[in-house]
Design a protein around this motif. Structure first.
Motif, mmCIF file in Angstrom:
data_model
loop_
_atom_site.group_PDB
_atom_site.id
_atom_site.type_symbol
_atom_site.label_atom_id
_atom_site.label_comp_id
_atom_site.label_asym_id
_atom_site.label_seq_id
_atom_site.Cartn_x
_atom_site.Cartn_y
_atom_site.Cartn_z
ATOM 1 N N ALA A 162 58.107 35.377 18.169
ATOM 2 C CA ALA A 162 59.219 36.249 17.788
ATOM 3 C C ALA A 162 59.203 36.557 16.294
ATOM 4 N N GLU A 163 58.738 35.617 15.492
ATOM 5 C CA GLU A 163 58.692 35.838 14.048
ATOM 6 C C GLU A 163 57.529 36.739 13.637
ATOM 7 N N LEU A 164 56.370 36.561 14.273
ATOM 8 C CA LEU A 164 55.152 37.215 13.791
ATOM 9 C C LEU A 164 54.853 38.545 14.462
ATOM 10 N N HIS A 165 55.431 38.802 15.638
ATOM 11 C CA HIS A 165 55.130 40.078 16.291
ATOM 12 C C HIS A 165 55.689 41.224 15.450
ATOM 13 N N PRO A 166 54.857 42.225 15.148
ATOM 14 C CA PRO A 166 55.324 43.306 14.261
ATOM 15 C C PRO A 166 56.508 44.066 14.854
ATOM 16 N N HIS A 167 57.418 44.426 13.973
ATOM 17 C CA HIS A 167 58.560 45.239 14.366
ATOM 18 C C HIS A 167 58.189 46.710 14.256
ATOM 19 N N GLN A 168 58.960 47.561 14.932
ATOM 20 C CA GLN A 168 58.656 48.990 14.912
ATOM 21 C C GLN A 168 58.680 49.556 13.499
ATOM 22 N N SER A 169 59.506 48.990 12.634
ATOM 23 C CA SER A 169 59.569 49.485 11.259
ATOM 24 C C SER A 169 58.294 49.188 10.479
ATOM 25 N N GLN A 170 57.464 48.256 10.992
ATOM 26 C CA GLN A 170 56.231 47.904 10.307
ATOM 27 C C GLN A 170 55.036 48.712 10.803
ATOM 28 N N TYR A 171 55.200 49.439 11.912
ATOM 29 C CA TYR A 171 54.062 50.160 12.486
ATOM 30 C C TYR A 171 53.511 51.210 11.532
ATOM 31 N N TYR A 172 54.417 51.978 10.901
ATOM 32 C CA TYR A 172 53.979 53.129 10.117
ATOM 33 C C TYR A 172 53.126 52.690 8.936
ATOM 34 N N GLY A 173 53.574 51.640 8.234
ATOM 35 C CA GLY A 173 52.811 51.180 7.082
ATOM 36 C C GLY A 173 51.447 50.639 7.479
ATOM 37 N N GLU A 174 51.358 49.905 8.587
ATOM 38 C CA GLU A 174 50.082 49.347 9.007
ATOM 39 C C GLU A 174 49.155 50.431 9.540
ATOM 40 N N GLN A 175 49.713 51.444 10.197
ATOM 41 C CA GLN A 175 48.869 52.537 10.662
ATOM 42 C C GLN A 175 48.270 53.298 9.489
ATOM 43 N N GLN A 176 49.044 53.486 8.420
ATOM 44 C CA GLN A 176 48.493 54.138 7.238
ATOM 45 C C GLN A 176 47.411 53.274 6.592
ATOM 46 N N HIS A 177 47.632 51.964 6.568
ATOM 47 C CA HIS A 177 46.675 51.064 5.923
ATOM 48 C C HIS A 177 45.352 51.034 6.684
ATOM 49 N N TYR A 178 45.401 51.100 8.014
ATOM 50 C CA TYR A 178 44.188 51.035 8.826
ATOM 51 C C TYR A 178 43.760 52.409 9.349
ATOM 52 N N GLY A 179 44.192 53.455 8.701
ATOM 53 C CA GLY A 179 43.747 54.785 9.080
ATOM 54 C C GLY A 179 44.328 55.288 10.378
ATOM 55 N N GLY A 180 45.506 54.832 10.747
ATOM 56 C CA GLY A 180 46.161 55.316 11.955
ATOM 57 C C GLY A 180 45.589 54.774 13.244
ATOM 58 N N GLN A 181 44.789 53.684 13.189
ATOM 59 C CA GLN A 181 44.156 53.151 14.385
ATOM 60 C C GLN A 181 44.896 51.950 14.973
ATOM 61 N N MET A 182 45.853 51.385 14.247
ATOM 62 C CA MET A 182 46.552 50.195 14.717
ATOM 63 C C MET A 182 47.703 50.587 15.632
ATOM 64 N N GLU A 183 47.745 49.976 16.803
ATOM 65 C CA GLU A 183 48.832 50.216 17.747
ATOM 66 C C GLU A 183 49.325 48.873 18.277
ATOM 67 N N TYR A 184 50.619 48.702 18.292
ATOM 68 C CA TYR A 184 51.236 47.487 18.798
ATOM 69 C C TYR A 184 52.218 47.855 19.902
ATOM 70 N N GLY A 185 52.236 47.026 20.940
ATOM 71 C CA GLY A 185 53.258 47.196 21.944
ATOM 72 C C GLY A 185 54.540 46.518 21.510
ATOM 73 N N ALA A 186 55.603 46.820 22.206
ATOM 74 C CA ALA A 186 56.880 46.187 21.895
ATOM 75 C C ALA A 186 56.823 44.708 22.272
ATOM 76 N N PHE A 187 57.666 43.927 21.620
ATOM 77 C CA PHE A 187 57.760 42.509 21.965
ATOM 78 C C PHE A 187 58.202 42.384 23.415
ATOM 79 N N ASP A 188 57.507 41.542 24.181
ATOM 80 C CA ASP A 188 57.755 41.409 25.619
ATOM 81 C C ASP A 188 58.496 40.100 25.886
ATOM 82 N N PRO A 189 59.813 40.135 26.055
ATOM 83 C CA PRO A 189 60.550 38.886 26.307
ATOM 84 C C PRO A 189 60.269 38.288 27.684
ATOM 85 N N ILE A 190 59.858 39.118 28.647
ATOM 86 C CA ILE A 190 59.554 38.586 29.979
ATOM 87 C C ILE A 190 58.305 37.715 29.925
ATOM 88 N N ASN A 191 57.251 38.232 29.296
ATOM 89 C CA ASN A 191 56.038 37.422 29.151
ATOM 90 C C ASN A 191 56.283 36.195 28.280
#
Length: 347
Positions: free
Chosen positions: A289-318
């Motif tokens: 829960a602490e380390l999974h990226p939040h949606q607010s962090q996606y944009y900065g990481e996508q810019q840093h890695y050339g728009g190739q990084m994609e993360y799914g939402a945190f899955d509470p069921i799994n």
């Protein structure tokens, strides 16, 4: 000359007779030579007086494996209470998860709340499914067969439905929740034969399980964030021992010494093992829960890695599936102990 030879041959003949008797009676025969030789030198053949190792293992049990299992459970309980007191009173020099929680962003708290919400709902679905399955004669015949093939079929159903749940992304809301409900329902059907233990026993087991889970969760939260995450290797080895012992119970009945030892490992050892797994999985859940990226962090990481990084939402069921399985395993073993497992019914 012949008479002297006969006289000289007499000791030889007596010696040969004594050796023959000694070989025949294993050093305990009527010959005085064998007995005296064994007593004086410590050598000689002695008849077996006790049971063989095979006879001891396959003979009737004395009940000691269950007593030793109880002692191990008492020791583990004392260790858990001591850990809770040590970390709960703040005696550790490291910061605990509870102390770090004051700096959590809101999305970490929301993730934990939703995860434990799914955990409670899953346990409720399992209980309802088990009650419904206990009213079906067909399901009861399939799940209460008690054969090794039935055990492997049960494992296939549990692992298969669990794999389907984990493979569906959380964004696919309908399919994810349907697969999760089917998984909980299948586990409820597997646990349906436990109704034969009686309602009072199951209710007591449920309350005891709730107390164990609450105490272990509090211990994991009060401990440093990675204290129990280092137990992955020993826990995996312990799980292998319990699994092999469970298979062995199909071949050695519990009234034998070996079967009683295996059953004690499965029940008492399994209770200790899955309690330790609960500590491990609780801290792992917090770390996820602490380390999974939040949606607010996606944009900065996508810019840093050339728009190739994609993360799914945190899955509470799994995230709650491992803790869910730990709770069910603790409940099953508590129900077996309270029902009089090993001939020691709890009053």
């Amino acid at each position: 000359m012949l008479s002297r030879f006969a006289i000289n041959f007499q000791p030889v003949r007596l010696f040969s007779q004594s050796v023959a008797r000694n070989a025949r009676f294993g050093g305990q025969g009527p010959s005085g030579f064998g007995s005296r030789f064994s007593e004086q030198t410590g050598f000689g053949f002695r008849a077996r007086t006790g049971p063989t190792l095979k006879e001891r293992l396959l003979g009737p049990t004395t009940g000691k494996p269950y007593i030793y299992g109880t002692y191990a459970l008492i020791g583990a309980s004392a260790l858990g209470i001591g850990s809770l007191a040590y970390y709960g009173l703040g005696l550790s020099s490291e910061r605990s998860i509870l102390q770090n929680s004051t700096m959590w962003p809101q999305y970490v708290k929301d993730r934990l709340h939703s995860t434990y919400g799914y955990l409670a709902a899953g346990l409720g679905l399992t209980a309802a499914s088990g009650m419904a399955a206990s009213r079906s004669a067909l399901i009861m015949r399939l799940t209460a067969s008690g054969s090794i093939l039935g055990m492997f079929a049960t494992l296939a159903v549990i692992i298969g439905t669990g794999a389907v749940v984990r493979s569906i992304p959380y964004e696919n809301t309908v399919a994810k929740h349907v697969a999760w409900a089917v998984h909980c329902g299948a586990l409820g059907a597997v646990l349906a034969p436990m109704v034969f233990l009686g309602g009072p026993v199951l209710m007591r087991a449920a309350w005891y399980t709730a107390g164990i889970v609450a105490g272990l969760s509090a211990t994991a939260i009060c401990a440093p964030s990675d204290k129990y995450l280092m137990m992955a290797g020993p826990l995996a080895m312990g799980l292998g021992v319990v699994f092999v012992s469970n298979i062995g119970c199909f071949f050695f009945p519990p009234h034998t010494a070996l079967g009683a030892g295996l059953a004690s490992i499965v029940v008492y050892g399994g209770l200790i093992l899955f309690s330790a797994f609960l500590l491990f999985n609780t801290q792992r859940l917090v770390k996820q829960a602490e380390l999974h990226p939040h949606q607010s962090q996606y944009y900065g990481e996508q810019q840093h890695y050339g728009g190739q990084m994609e993360y799914g939402a945190f899955d509470p069921i799994n995230a709650q599936l491992s803790i869910y399985m730990n709770v069910l395993n603790i409940f099953m073993r508590m129900a077996m102990i309270l029902s009089g497992f090993g001939g020691q019914r709890r009053k």
